[in-house]
Design a protein around this motif. Structure first.
Motif, PDB file in Angstrom:
ATOM      1  N   CYS A   1       0.860  -1.187   0.000  1.00 36.40           N
ATOM      2  CA  CYS A   1       0.000   0.000   0.000  1.00 36.40           C
ATOM      3  C   CYS A   1       0.893   1.232   0.000  1.00 36.40           C
TER       4      CYS A   1
ATOM      5  N   CYS B   1       0.545   3.755   3.259  1.00 36.46           N
ATOM      6  CA  CYS B   1       1.220   3.536   4.543  1.00 36.46           C
ATOM      7  C   CYS B   1       2.441   2.615   4.431  1.00 36.46           C
TER       8      CYS B   1
ATOM      9  N   CYS C   1      -7.359  -0.784   2.813  1.00 36.86           N
ATOM     10  CA  CYS C   1      -6.105  -1.189   3.459  1.00 36.86           C
ATOM     11  C   CYS C   1      -6.386  -1.523   4.924  1.00 36.86           C
TER      12      CYS C   1
ATOM     13  N   CYS D   1      -4.004   1.368   7.121  1.00 41.93           N
ATOM     14  CA  CYS D   1      -4.336   2.799   7.152  1.00 41.93           C
ATOM     15  C   CYS D   1      -5.803   3.067   6.810  1.00 41.93           C
TER      16      CYS D   1
HETATM   17 ZN   LIG Z   1      -2.320   1.467   3.802  1.00 41.67          ZN
END
Ligand SMILES: [Zn+2]
Length: 117
Positions: free
Chosen positions: A82, A85, A106, A109
Motif C-alpha cells: 500500500c 502507509c 487497506c 491505514c
Molecule cells: Zn495502507
C-alpha cells in the motif's frame, strides 16, 4: 456504460484536491477580478455533484470518513504494498457495491486501494 465505482472515487478525489487548491491559492483574488476562478469553482462543484450522485451511498459515506483523516483517501497498491502507509499485503475489508464493484480497503491505514500494476 456505467462508470466503475473505483474510477468515480478517483475522479472525486482529484476534484476535491483541485477545489482545495483553488481555496488555498493566493492568486485566486486576481483570477476572480478577471472572472475566471468563479467559473472554475462552479464547474468543479457541478462535477462533484454529478460524481456523488453516481456513487454507491454506503461507499460514499466510507470515502467521506477516510477523507477526514487523509488528503488523499485512495492509495495505489504496487507489488503488494500500500503506497498510503507502505505496509505489504494491505488488503483488508472489502465492500461490494450495489453495482457489484468490489472495493478493497487497506488493513493498516484504511485507505481505499487501487491496483497500480
Ligand atoms: Zn495502507
Amino acid at each position: 456504460m456505467q462508470e466503475s465505482q473505483l474510477r468515480l472515487l478517483m475522479f472525486l478525489q482529484d476534484l476535491l484536491s483541485l477545489k482545495k487548491e483553488i481555496q488555498d491559492f493566493q492568486v485566486v483574488e486576481q483570477y476572480e477580478e478577471m472572472g475566471f476562478a468563479f467559473d472554475r469553482k462552479e464547474r468543479i462543484e457541478e462535477s462533484i455533484k454529478e460524481v456523488t450522485e453516481q456513487l454507491d451511498q454506503e461507499l460514499y459515506q466510507r470515502f467521506l470518513q477516510i477523507a477526514k483523516k487523509y488528503d488523499r483517501p485512495l492509495a495505489p497498491v504496487k507489488n503488494g504494498v500500500c503506497y498510503g502507509c507502505f505496509v505489504s499485503a494491505p488488503t483488508g475489508s472489502k465492500l461490494v457495491t450495489q453495482n457489484k464493484d468490489i472495493i478493497e480497503f487497506c488493513n493498516h491505514c484504511g485507505r481505499i486501494l487501487y491496483r497500480a500494476g
